[in-house]
Scaffold this motif. Structure first.
Motif, short mmCIF file in Angstrom:
data_model
loop_
_atom_site.label_atom_id
_atom_site.label_comp_id
_atom_site.label_asym_id
_atom_site.label_seq_id
_atom_site.Cartn_x
_atom_site.Cartn_y
_atom_site.Cartn_z
N ARG A 100 0.80 -1.23 0.00
CA ARG A 100 0.00 0.00 0.00
C ARG A 100 0.83 1.28 0.00
N GLU A 101 1.89 1.32 0.76
CA GLU A 101 2.69 2.54 0.78
C GLU A 101 3.31 2.81 -0.59
N LEU A 102 3.86 1.79 -1.19
CA LEU A 102 4.45 1.93 -2.52
C LEU A 102 3.39 2.33 -3.54
N ARG A 103 2.21 1.72 -3.48
CA ARG A 103 1.12 2.04 -4.40
C ARG A 103 0.63 3.47 -4.20
N ALA A 104 0.58 3.92 -2.95
CA ALA A 104 0.16 5.31 -2.66
C ALA A 104 1.16 6.29 -3.27
N LEU A 105 2.44 6.02 -3.10
CA LEU A 105 3.46 6.90 -3.68
C LEU A 105 3.38 6.91 -5.20
N ALA A 106 3.12 5.76 -5.79
CA ALA A 106 2.98 5.69 -7.25
C ALA A 106 1.76 6.48 -7.71
N TRP A 107 0.65 6.40 -6.95
CA TRP A 107 -0.55 7.17 -7.30
C TRP A 107 -0.25 8.66 -7.25
N ILE A 108 0.43 9.08 -6.20
CA ILE A 108 0.77 10.50 -6.04
C ILE A 108 1.64 10.97 -7.22
N GLU A 109 2.64 10.18 -7.56
CA GLU A 109 3.52 10.55 -8.67
C GLU A 109 2.76 10.66 -9.99
N ALA A 110 1.83 9.74 -10.20
CA ALA A 110 1.12 9.70 -11.48
C ALA A 110 -0.06 10.68 -11.56
N ASN A 111 -0.67 11.01 -10.42
CA ASN A 111 -1.95 11.70 -10.47
C ASN A 111 -2.08 13.01 -9.71
N ALA A 112 -1.13 13.34 -8.86
CA ALA A 112 -1.31 14.47 -7.94
C ALA A 112 -1.60 15.79 -8.65
N SER A 113 -0.85 16.13 -9.65
CA SER A 113 -1.05 17.41 -10.34
C SER A 113 -2.41 17.46 -11.03
N GLN A 114 -2.72 16.42 -11.75
CA GLN A 114 -4.00 16.37 -12.46
C GLN A 114 -5.16 16.34 -11.47
N TYR A 115 -5.01 15.63 -10.35
CA TYR A 115 -6.07 15.55 -9.36
C TYR A 115 -6.37 16.94 -8.78
N ARG A 116 -5.33 17.73 -8.51
CA ARG A 116 -5.54 19.08 -7.97
C ARG A 116 -6.34 19.93 -8.95
N GLN A 117 -5.99 19.88 -10.21
CA GLN A 117 -6.71 20.67 -11.21
C GLN A 117 -8.17 20.22 -11.31
N GLN A 118 -8.40 18.91 -11.34
CA GLN A 118 -9.76 18.39 -11.42
C GLN A 118 -10.56 18.78 -10.18
N TRP A 119 -9.95 18.71 -9.01
CA TRP A 119 -10.63 19.10 -7.78
C TRP A 119 -11.00 20.57 -7.81
N GLN A 120 -10.08 21.40 -8.26
CA GLN A 120 -10.37 22.84 -8.34
C GLN A 120 -11.52 23.11 -9.30
N ILE A 121 -11.54 22.43 -10.42
CA ILE A 121 -12.62 22.62 -11.39
C ILE A 121 -13.95 22.19 -10.79
N ARG A 122 -13.99 21.01 -10.16
CA ARG A 122 -15.24 20.55 -9.53
C ARG A 122 -15.71 21.52 -8.46
N THR A 123 -14.79 21.98 -7.63
CA THR A 123 -15.14 22.89 -6.54
C THR A 123 -15.63 24.22 -7.07
N ALA A 124 -14.92 24.77 -8.04
CA ALA A 124 -15.30 26.08 -8.59
C ALA A 124 -16.63 26.01 -9.33
N THR A 125 -16.82 24.99 -10.14
CA THR A 125 -18.08 24.90 -10.89
C THR A 125 -19.25 24.63 -9.96
N SER A 126 -19.02 23.86 -8.90
CA SER A 126 -20.08 23.64 -7.92
C SER A 126 -20.46 24.95 -7.23
N ARG A 127 -19.48 25.73 -6.85
CA ARG A 127 -19.74 27.03 -6.23
C ARG A 127 -20.44 27.97 -7.21
#
Length: 80
Positions: free
Chosen positions: A44-71
């Motif tokens: 799990r720790e290795l998989r979590a780090l791999a997820w962060i490396e692969a997805n963190a930047s894109q996840y932040r942008q998607q979260w911001q879009i969802r939050t802003a459009t919801s507001r």
């Protein structure tokens, strides 16, 4: 986190954009925890780090879009 990473969010008329770093981190951790649940404990720790490396930047942008459009939707939809 006052400015969105996605420049298109800055174009939403009448939307004051302010994001909660704490809320973002809570939701991201929940997403990572849900992802790693399917793996054995020792991976799990290795998989979590791999997820962060692969997805963190894109996840932040998607979260911001969802939050802003919801507001934006809440601000422009008449309550009744």
């Amino acid at each position: 986190m006052n400015l969105p990473d996605d420049p298109t969010l800055r174009l939403l008329p009448g939307l004051e954009i302010s994001f909660s770093e704490t809320e973002f981190l809570r939701q991201q951790v929940a997403e990572i925890e849900a992802y790693v649940e399917r793996f054995p404990w020792d991976e799990r720790e290795l998989r979590a780090l791999a997820w962060i490396e692969a997805n963190a930047s894109q996840y932040r942008q998607q979260w911001q879009i969802r939050t802003a459009t919801s507001r934006h939707h809440r601000q422009t939809t008449p309550q009744g």
